[in-house]
Design an enzyme around this catalytic site. Structure first.
Site, PDB file in Angstrom:
ATOM      1  N   ARG A   1      58.580  49.681  34.639  1.00  0.00           N
ATOM      2  CA  ARG A   1      57.573  48.817  35.116  1.00  0.00           C
ATOM      3  C   ARG A   1      56.757  49.495  36.165  1.00  0.00           C
ATOM      4  NH1 ARG A   1      57.023  42.212  35.474  1.00  0.00           N
ATOM      5  NH2 ARG A   1      55.286  42.136  36.418  1.00  0.00           N
TER       6      ARG A   1
ATOM      7  N   ARG B   1      62.839  23.559  42.955  1.00  0.00           N
ATOM      8  CA  ARG B   1      63.679  24.842  42.433  1.00  0.00           C
ATOM      9  C   ARG B   1      63.041  25.516  41.191  1.00  0.00           C
ATOM     10  NH1 ARG B   1      67.388  21.742  44.483  1.00  0.00           N
ATOM     11  NH2 ARG B   1      68.200  22.474  46.520  1.00  0.00           N
TER      12      ARG B   1
ATOM     13  N   HIS C   1      40.404  44.693  45.362  1.00  0.00           N
ATOM     14  CA  HIS C   1      41.829  45.188  44.642  1.00  0.00           C
ATOM     15  C   HIS C   1      41.611  46.205  43.583  1.00  0.00           C
ATOM     16  CE1 HIS C   1      45.981  45.380  43.445  1.00  0.00           C
ATOM     17  NE2 HIS C   1      45.641  45.319  42.216  1.00  0.00           N
TER      18      HIS C   1
ATOM     19  N   ASN D   1      52.310  50.589  38.724  1.00  0.00           N
ATOM     20  CA  ASN D   1      51.800  50.577  39.743  1.00  0.00           C
ATOM     21  C   ASN D   1      50.759  51.840  40.270  1.00  0.00           C
ATOM     22  OD1 ASN D   1      52.862  48.486  40.991  1.00  0.00           O
ATOM     23  ND2 ASN D   1      54.780  49.533  41.105  1.00  0.00           N
TER      24      ASN D   1
ATOM     25  N   HIS E   1      48.478  52.250  42.959  1.00  0.00           N
ATOM     26  CA  HIS E   1      48.575  51.400  43.907  1.00  0.00           C
ATOM     27  C   HIS E   1      49.124  51.406  44.985  1.00  0.00           C
ATOM     28  CE1 HIS E   1      47.472  48.809  40.455  1.00  0.00           C
ATOM     29  NE2 HIS E   1      47.763  47.761  40.951  1.00  0.00           N
TER      30      HIS E   1
ATOM     31  N   GLU F   1      61.307  45.096  37.043  1.00  0.00           N
ATOM     32  CA  GLU F   1      60.964  46.580  37.709  1.00  0.00           C
ATOM     33  C   GLU F   1      62.136  47.351  38.171  1.00  0.00           C
ATOM     34  OE1 GLU F   1      57.162  46.557  39.762  1.00  0.00           O
ATOM     35  OE2 GLU F   1      57.685  48.158  40.824  1.00  0.00           O
TER      36      GLU F   1
ATOM     37  N   GLU G   1      41.901  48.151  36.025  1.00  0.00           N
ATOM     38  CA  GLU G   1      43.129  47.798  35.631  1.00  0.00           C
ATOM     39  C   GLU G   1      43.298  48.225  34.131  1.00  0.00           C
ATOM     40  OE1 GLU G   1      45.671  47.388  37.740  1.00  0.00           O
ATOM     41  OE2 GLU G   1      44.988  46.084  39.442  1.00  0.00           O
TER      42      GLU G   1
ATOM     43  N   LYS H   1      50.852  45.680  28.753  1.00  0.00           N
ATOM     44  CA  LYS H   1      51.669  45.391  29.832  1.00  0.00           C
ATOM     45  C   LYS H   1      52.665  44.450  29.525  1.00  0.00           C
ATOM     46  CE  LYS H   1      51.762  43.248  33.914  1.00  0.00           C
ATOM     47  NZ  LYS H   1      51.121  42.796  35.272  1.00  0.00           N
TER      48      LYS H   1
ATOM     49  N   LYS I   1      54.846  38.214  37.824  1.00  0.00           N
ATOM     50  CA  LYS I   1      55.099  38.556  39.529  1.00  0.00           C
ATOM     51  C   LYS I   1      54.058  37.519  40.050  1.00  0.00           C
ATOM     52  CE  LYS I   1      56.265  43.299  39.681  1.00  0.00           C
ATOM     53  NZ  LYS I   1      55.454  44.731  40.369  1.00  0.00           N
TER      54      LYS I   1
ATOM     55  N   HIS J   1      47.057  50.025  47.781  1.00  0.00           N
ATOM     56  CA  HIS J   1      47.388  48.888  48.858  1.00  0.00           C
ATOM     57  C   HIS J   1      47.393  49.345  50.302  1.00  0.00           C
ATOM     58  CE1 HIS J   1      50.323  46.818  45.767  1.00  0.00           C
ATOM     59  NE2 HIS J   1      49.309  46.343  45.795  1.00  0.00           N
TER      60      HIS J   1
HETATM   61  N1  LIG Z   1      50.753  39.310  39.893  1.00  0.00           N
HETATM   62  C1  LIG Z   1      50.726  40.434  39.321  1.00  0.00           C
HETATM   63  O1  LIG Z   1      51.026  41.257  38.446  1.00  0.00           O
HETATM   64  C2  LIG Z   1      49.180  41.195  39.919  1.00  0.00           C
HETATM   65  C3  LIG Z   1      48.760  42.344  39.312  1.00  0.00           C
HETATM   66  C4  LIG Z   1      47.468  42.834  39.669  1.00  0.00           C
HETATM   67  C5  LIG Z   1      46.599  42.043  40.716  1.00  0.00           C
HETATM   68  N2  LIG Z   1      47.381  41.015  41.417  1.00  0.00           N
HETATM   69  C6  LIG Z   1      46.467  40.276  42.471  1.00  0.00           C
HETATM   70  O2  LIG Z   1      45.400  39.470  41.969  1.00  0.00           O
HETATM   71  C7  LIG Z   1      44.520  39.353  43.046  1.00  0.00           C
HETATM   72  C8  LIG Z   1      43.181  39.982  42.707  1.00  0.00           C
HETATM   73  O3  LIG Z   1      42.857  39.201  41.565  1.00  0.00           O
HETATM   74  P1  LIG Z   1      41.163  38.982  41.148  1.00  0.00           P
HETATM   75  O4  LIG Z   1      40.619  40.046  41.263  1.00  0.00           O
HETATM   76  O5  LIG Z   1      41.190  38.376  40.050  1.00  0.00           O
HETATM   77  O6  LIG Z   1      40.648  38.308  42.530  1.00  0.00           O
HETATM   78  P2  LIG Z   1      40.315  36.568  42.762  1.00  0.00           P
HETATM   79  O7  LIG Z   1      41.305  35.603  42.187  1.00  0.00           O
HETATM   80  O8  LIG Z   1      40.168  36.708  44.220  1.00  0.00           O
HETATM   81  O9  LIG Z   1      38.871  36.556  42.045  1.00  0.00           O
HETATM   82  C9  LIG Z   1      37.753  37.231  42.234  1.00  0.00           C
HETATM   83  C10 LIG Z   1      36.631  36.282  42.803  1.00  0.00           C
HETATM   84  O10 LIG Z   1      36.090  36.241  41.571  1.00  0.00           O
HETATM   85  C11 LIG Z   1      35.887  34.685  41.676  1.00  0.00           C
HETATM   86  N3  LIG Z   1      35.989  34.207  40.237  1.00  0.00           N
HETATM   87  C12 LIG Z   1      37.012  34.129  39.535  1.00  0.00           C
HETATM   88  N4  LIG Z   1      36.849  33.827  38.143  1.00  0.00           N
HETATM   89  C13 LIG Z   1      35.625  33.685  38.225  1.00  0.00           C
HETATM   90  C14 LIG Z   1      34.567  33.596  37.041  1.00  0.00           C
HETATM   91  N5  LIG Z   1      34.946  33.346  35.947  1.00  0.00           N
HETATM   92  N6  LIG Z   1      33.163  33.407  37.407  1.00  0.00           N
HETATM   93  C15 LIG Z   1      32.427  33.729  38.506  1.00  0.00           C
HETATM   94  N7  LIG Z   1      33.567  34.064  39.576  1.00  0.00           N
HETATM   95  C16 LIG Z   1      34.800  34.033  39.466  1.00  0.00           C
HETATM   96  C17 LIG Z   1      36.897  34.038  42.507  1.00  0.00           C
HETATM   97  O11 LIG Z   1      36.346  32.956  42.940  1.00  0.00           O
HETATM   98  C18 LIG Z   1      36.810  35.104  43.451  1.00  0.00           C
HETATM   99  O12 LIG Z   1      35.817  35.095  44.398  1.00  0.00           O
HETATM  100  C19 LIG Z   1      45.122  40.505  44.173  1.00  0.00           C
HETATM  101  O13 LIG Z   1      45.625  39.698  45.134  1.00  0.00           O
HETATM  102  C20 LIG Z   1      46.077  41.230  43.516  1.00  0.00           C
HETATM  103  O14 LIG Z   1      47.118  41.401  44.466  1.00  0.00           O
HETATM  104  C21 LIG Z   1      48.500  40.479  41.006  1.00  0.00           C
HETATM  105 ZN   LIG Z   2      46.554  45.855  40.232  1.00  0.00          ZN
END
Ligand SMILES: NC(=O)c1ccc[n+]([C@@H]2O[C@H](COP(=O)([O-])OP(=O)(O)OC[C@H]3O[C@@H](n4cnc5c(N)ncnc54)[C@H](O)[C@@H]3O)[C@@H](O)[C@H]2O)c1
Ligand SMILES: [Zn+2]
Length: 377
Positions: free
Chosen positions: A249, A130, A274, A253, A256, A245, A194, A235, A152, A260
């Site tokens: 907040r 939980r 993304h 987006n 987005h 949100e 971003e 942020k 999130k 999306h």
């Molecule tokens: N929770 C939130 O508020 C929020 C906000 C924005 C995006 N997101 C989510 O985040 C995700 C995208 O995140 P991302 O772009 O970090 O993608 P990711 O986590 O897939 O990382 C991108 C790639 O980079 C590689 N990688 C990561 N760190 C590295 C490093 N230091 N050196 C070499 N390679 C590295 C990973 O293995 C992966 O292949 C999406 O799923 C999106 O929906 C969430």
């Molecule tokens: Zn985003």
């Protein structure tokens, strides 16, 4: 507590959320001191580190050594890299592994990786027993400026992105800016979308700075640290005022809703990351705003010019393999969580730094706009 490890001392940004407040530590080399920071806050905790295989190969040994040096025992849970890991099967495996590792109340889940790992591990932490606490150690630019902050968490459904999840704030964020040195250029650029977003939402001066200094941000050093800190402060401020949100907040987006839909149309694949989808979505949000007479066309051009200059996609035609029919994009937009009783909610803009929440957007206007966008100029 955080020791300066180079010419660029670490910064601390506080996320103010009453009894769920936490620090974001930003600086080079912080993975080496992570053990000390965590032990100071949670002496004797048992830790489970969730990482993807790529990040594990590059950074996990250093993190484990730092934890061991601070007397913290940890186990590792590895998943495949990529968006595909934000899935029910991987989620189940991580949850079972956390239980198997005897992670209990008072212990910690550590998410080492990009947004995929933060969203997945954070969601797993939110449901195991939980809810257990978790620490974010973001290793992509995107996760350092966006996904690791704000609580999130979640995974994707067959119906779309992030449709299953929970609000679960981390207890600490450790953003080691030197971890970004191993990030592929394309991933860094995607995360930069971003960063630019915060300027476009409500900080015109920051956007102007980025227009002049983006090369320094890409190179690293002080400009990069400054940009990450400014982004985290932006942020943290918004999340501090509207954690769940219910209003403001939603500004985060920006880009987005279109983004999306584009990610869905490209199957959440390497064809469109993304951050790239967000860049294209922001360019579209400004062009759509201009078409609706909300901002001058030259504002939309300015936004597009900057994003294009850093090498981000700004037009549907930039997506390798195309995106399919506009009707598919419209269906994805209608499925987006920002839809309310027939009218669509979009983040639109009256200028750079002048984003606002538009709740009554006519789907027919969106459709007409997208048809225009889909027609090569
Ligand atoms: N929770 C939130 O508020 C929020 C906000 C924005 C995006 N997101 C989510 O985040 C995700 C995208 O995140 P991302 O772009 O970090 O993608 P990711 O986590 O897939 O990382 C991108 C790639 O980079 C590689 N990688 C990561 N760190 C590295 C490093 N230091 N050196 C070499 N390679 C590295 C990973 O293995 C992966 O292949 C999406 O799923 C999106 O929906 C969430
Ligand atoms: Zn985003």
């Amino acid at each position: 507590m955080t020791m300066p490890s180079s010419a660029h001392p670490a910064r601390t940004v506080r996320v103010d959320l009453a009894n769920r407040s936490y620090d974001i530590l930003i600086g080079p080399g912080l993975i080496e001191t992570a053990g000390r920071e965590i032990a100071a806050r949670r002496p004797g905790a048992r830790l489970a580190i969730v990482a993807d295989e790529t990040v594990a190969a590059l950074h996990l040994d250093r993190l484990e050594a730092s934890l061991a040096g601070a007397g913290l025992a940890s186990t590792r849970i590895l998943v495949a890299p990529g968006e595909g890991s934000k899935s029910f099967p991987t989620f189940e495996r991580v949850v079972e592994a956390l239980i198997d590792a005897k992670i209990e109340r008072g212990d910690l889940v550590v998410a080492l990786g990009g947004g995929v790992i933060g969203d997945l591990a954070g969601f797993a932490a939110s449901v195991v027993r939980r809810g257990v606490d978790f620490v974010q150690v973001p290793t992509t630019l995107l996760s350092q400026v966006d996904s690791s902050v704000g609580g999130k968490t979640g995974i994707n459904s067959a119906h779309g992105k992030n449709l299953v999840g929970a609000f679960h704030q981390p207890v600490l964020v450790i953003a080691d800016t030197s971890a970004l040195d191993t990030l592929p250029a394309r991933e860094f650029r995607a995360g930069y979308a971003e960063v630019a977003k915060y300027g476009l939402i409500d900080d015109a001066a920051f956007f102007s700075e980025l227009e002049s200094n983006w090369r320094e941000v890409f190179e690293g050093g002080r400009a990069r640290l400054d940009a990450i800190e400014t982004s985290c402060r932006a942020k943290a401020a918004i999340v501090g005022r509207d954690e769940r949100e219910s209003g403001e907040r939603a500004l985060l987006n920006l880009g987005h809703t279109f983004g999306h839909a584009l990610e869905k149309a490209t199957g959440f694949s390497q064809r469109l990351l993304h951050g790239e989808a967000v860049a294209l979505g922001m360019a579209q949000a400004f062009r759509f705003s201009a078409k609706l007479g909300l901002c001058a066309p030259k504002v939309a051009e300015r936004v597009e010019d900057h994003l294009a200059e850093v090498g981000l996609p700004t037009r549907l035609q930039h997506i390798a393999g195309g995106v399919g029919p506009v009707s598919d994009l419209m269906a994805a937009i209608a499925q987006d969580k920002k839809v309310a009783r027939g009218s669509l909610t979009f983040i639109l803009a009256r200028g750079v730094g002048g984003a606002f929440i538009a709740k009554d957007v006519d789907p027919a206007a969106v459709q007409a706009f997208l048809e225009e966008e889909a027609t090569p100029a």
